[in-house]
Design an enzyme around this catalytic site. Sequence first.
Site, mmCIF file in Angstrom:
data_model
loop_
_atom_site.group_PDB
_atom_site.id
_atom_site.type_symbol
_atom_site.label_atom_id
_atom_site.label_comp_id
_atom_site.label_asym_id
_atom_site.label_seq_id
_atom_site.Cartn_x
_atom_site.Cartn_y
_atom_site.Cartn_z
ATOM 1 N N THR A 1 -6.605 -1.070 -11.425
ATOM 2 C CA THR A 1 -7.572 -1.227 -10.174
ATOM 3 C C THR A 1 -8.792 -2.283 -10.691
ATOM 4 O O THR A 1 -9.292 -1.801 -11.532
ATOM 5 C CB THR A 1 -7.957 -0.193 -9.366
ATOM 6 O OG1 THR A 1 -8.881 -0.552 -8.341
ATOM 7 C CG2 THR A 1 -8.450 1.090 -10.178
ATOM 8 N N ARG B 1 0.877 -1.291 -0.074
ATOM 9 C CA ARG B 1 0.053 0.017 0.149
ATOM 10 C C ARG B 1 0.984 1.239 0.008
ATOM 11 O O ARG B 1 2.025 1.108 0.283
ATOM 12 C CB ARG B 1 -0.954 -0.045 1.265
ATOM 13 C CG ARG B 1 -2.070 -0.954 0.939
ATOM 14 C CD ARG B 1 -3.082 -0.469 0.168
ATOM 15 N NE ARG B 1 -4.172 -1.723 0.090
ATOM 16 C CZ ARG B 1 -5.041 -1.768 -1.108
ATOM 17 N NH1 ARG B 1 -4.904 -0.642 -1.856
ATOM 18 N NH2 ARG B 1 -5.790 -2.599 -1.101
ATOM 19 N N MET C 1 -16.262 -6.377 -3.670
ATOM 20 C CA MET C 1 -15.267 -5.338 -3.708
ATOM 21 C C MET C 1 -15.358 -4.100 -4.479
ATOM 22 O O MET C 1 -16.415 -4.107 -5.278
ATOM 23 C CB MET C 1 -13.822 -5.668 -3.893
ATOM 24 C CG MET C 1 -13.516 -6.449 -2.472
ATOM 25 S SD MET C 1 -11.385 -6.900 -2.949
ATOM 26 C CE MET C 1 -11.073 -7.532 -1.319
ATOM 27 N N ASP D 1 -11.373 -1.623 -9.016
ATOM 28 C CA ASP D 1 -12.352 -0.731 -8.774
ATOM 29 C C ASP D 1 -12.910 0.112 -9.714
ATOM 30 O O ASP D 1 -13.991 0.643 -9.496
ATOM 31 C CB ASP D 1 -11.878 0.054 -7.487
ATOM 32 C CG ASP D 1 -11.505 -0.731 -6.276
ATOM 33 O OD1 ASP D 1 -11.825 -1.786 -6.131
ATOM 34 O OD2 ASP D 1 -10.506 -0.193 -5.374
ATOM 35 N N GLU E 1 -19.092 -3.297 -1.248
ATOM 36 C CA GLU E 1 -18.780 -3.576 0.234
ATOM 37 C C GLU E 1 -18.712 -1.860 0.726
ATOM 38 O O GLU E 1 -18.771 -1.735 1.953
ATOM 39 C CB GLU E 1 -17.250 -3.897 0.033
ATOM 40 C CG GLU E 1 -16.251 -2.862 -0.728
ATOM 41 C CD GLU E 1 -14.794 -3.293 -0.607
ATOM 42 O OE1 GLU E 1 -14.397 -4.199 0.309
ATOM 43 O OE2 GLU E 1 -13.875 -2.638 -1.328
ATOM 44 N N THR F 1 -1.572 5.457 -5.562
ATOM 45 C CA THR F 1 -0.335 5.569 -6.482
ATOM 46 C C THR F 1 -0.177 6.830 -7.114
ATOM 47 O O THR F 1 0.851 7.385 -7.243
ATOM 48 C CB THR F 1 -0.223 4.203 -7.283
ATOM 49 O OG1 THR F 1 -0.395 3.126 -6.462
ATOM 50 C CG2 THR F 1 0.939 4.036 -8.063
ATOM 51 N N GLY G 1 -3.446 2.400 -8.246
ATOM 52 C CA GLY G 1 -4.609 3.329 -8.460
ATOM 53 C C GLY G 1 -4.765 4.596 -7.928
ATOM 54 O O GLY G 1 -3.674 5.290 -8.069
ATOM 55 N N ASN G 2 -5.566 5.150 -7.244
ATOM 56 C CA ASN G 2 -5.716 6.338 -6.954
ATOM 57 C C ASN G 2 -4.622 6.903 -5.946
ATOM 58 O O ASN G 2 -3.968 7.939 -6.079
ATOM 59 C CB ASN G 2 -7.065 6.622 -6.064
ATOM 60 C CG ASN G 2 -8.268 6.775 -7.312
ATOM 61 O OD1 ASN G 2 -7.845 7.215 -8.200
ATOM 62 N ND2 ASN G 2 -9.189 6.309 -6.847
ATOM 63 N N ARG H 1 -28.620 -15.534 3.238
ATOM 64 C CA ARG H 1 -27.277 -16.236 3.433
ATOM 65 C C ARG H 1 -26.456 -14.819 2.731
ATOM 66 O O ARG H 1 -26.686 -14.360 1.939
ATOM 67 C CB ARG H 1 -27.039 -17.228 2.673
ATOM 68 C CG ARG H 1 -27.679 -18.507 3.487
ATOM 69 C CD ARG H 1 -27.011 -18.760 4.683
ATOM 70 N NE ARG H 1 -27.541 -19.934 5.060
ATOM 71 C CZ ARG H 1 -28.720 -20.166 6.127
ATOM 72 N NH1 ARG H 1 -29.310 -19.131 6.441
ATOM 73 N NH2 ARG H 1 -29.065 -21.431 6.413
HETATM 74 O O1 F6P Z 1 -8.531 -1.356 -4.360
HETATM 75 C C1 F6P Z 1 -8.627 -2.749 -4.436
HETATM 76 C C2 F6P Z 1 -9.339 -3.183 -3.311
HETATM 77 O O2 F6P Z 1 -9.475 -4.631 -3.531
HETATM 78 C C3 F6P Z 1 -10.774 -2.709 -2.827
HETATM 79 O O3 F6P Z 1 -11.680 -3.307 -3.714
HETATM 80 C C4 F6P Z 1 -10.720 -3.144 -1.323
HETATM 81 O O4 F6P Z 1 -11.528 -2.142 -0.858
HETATM 82 C C5 F6P Z 1 -9.347 -3.262 -1.148
HETATM 83 O O5 F6P Z 1 -8.432 -3.131 -2.217
HETATM 84 C C6 F6P Z 1 -8.759 -4.050 -0.004
HETATM 85 O O6 F6P Z 1 -7.685 -4.015 0.025
HETATM 86 P P1 F6P Z 1 -6.486 -4.989 0.933
HETATM 87 O O7 F6P Z 1 -6.075 -6.164 -0.220
HETATM 88 O O8 F6P Z 1 -5.392 -4.067 1.637
HETATM 89 O O9 F6P Z 1 -7.582 -5.615 1.880
#
Ligand code: F6P
Length: 358
Positions: free
Chosen positions: A136, A76, A180, A138, A231, A116, A113-114, A275
């Site tokens: 990403t 990260r 995610m 996302d 999420e 970075t 991603g953002n 579920r």
């Molecule tokens: O940015 C990608 C992502 O997979 C997101 O969708 C998710 O919220 C996050 O990273 C999870 O991060 P980590 O792998 O640090 O748990």
Amino acid sequence: MKRRIGILTSGGDCPGLNATIRGVAKACYEKFGDDVEIIGIHDGYFGLINGLCKEMNQSDFSGILTTGGTIFGTKRTPFKMMQVIEDDKVDKVKAMKATYKKQKLDCLLTLGGNGTHKTANLLSSEGLNVIGLPKTIDNDIWGTSVTFGFHTAVDTATDVIDRLHSTANSHGRILVAEIMGNKAGWLTLYSGIAGGADMIVIPEIPYDIEKLAAACERRDSKGFSIMAVAEGAFDKEEAKMKKKERAKLRAEQGITTATARIAKQIEQMTGRETRVCIPGHMLRGGSPSAYDRVLATKFGVHAAELVAKEKYGYAVAMIKEVVSENKLEDVAGKTKFVPEDDQMVKYAKALGVSFGDK
Ligand code: F6P
């Protein structure tokens, strides 16, 4: 004159990182022949801070088109893990500049991603020659219609949703898939539509639980429902709250994401067994899809072209279906959310999919 090109991958990994690295490398070897040296920087900006660099050989980039993850490793962004103390930030930037200088880099390519892109812009403003590439699952990077990794994750999430149909149908249950996507709803929206979800819940459209329950009731004759929930989703009440207030409320409720709460409330309100399924990091794993391999190759080759033109301070992007670039300073610090009038939302609503808003 030999060009020395540093490459790093930063932030959460995704399928297509290696395909992009390969695209950059192959195009650079084709363009510059023996006049190029590629330096792999390990573990993202952490590696740049700590000098974790390795001179690569041409053969290192063979056989990686189809592989998941990243050959360089990732972490990260350096400013996310800890409280940002200004001195600490200054020291880290200093360390990154020192490695860049020590390695005699002509430029640095950052795949991420953002977060970075934000750090890439910071380094660019400090005088380094930086080019960003949009990665990403996302799909939330501003200024590009698509990021590599996104479509593979859409395929995987769609497969998850597909598999929920038969079991939900057999048991007459409601199945809630948590997808995610961080704060954006792109992945849930696309996989929800591709997987034929009956309800799609995304952060950009705060939900009303009554509306979701009513949508389940409307489907009651079918005996089952599939809900795709991002999420990062939150309800209409939470939408009015600040991040801290929301976190406090959720702690009191004993939940971290909206998914668990939705499932519990829906079960109580509809009387149907409900579920939850959380594919989690499975969405980031595996081999890139054909779409992502092609996209990664286009982006990688484009980055090599920017290097040849010495056009630095830019982020590679897909703009109106053409591979192009935006200024890093325009991208940094922004997030691309699903817009209110998004076409895909309209199409889904036209099919009767409930977003829990109406
Ligand atoms: O940015 C990608 C992502 O997979 C997101 O969708 C998710 O919220 C996050 O990273 C999870 O991060 P980590 O792998 O640090 O748990």
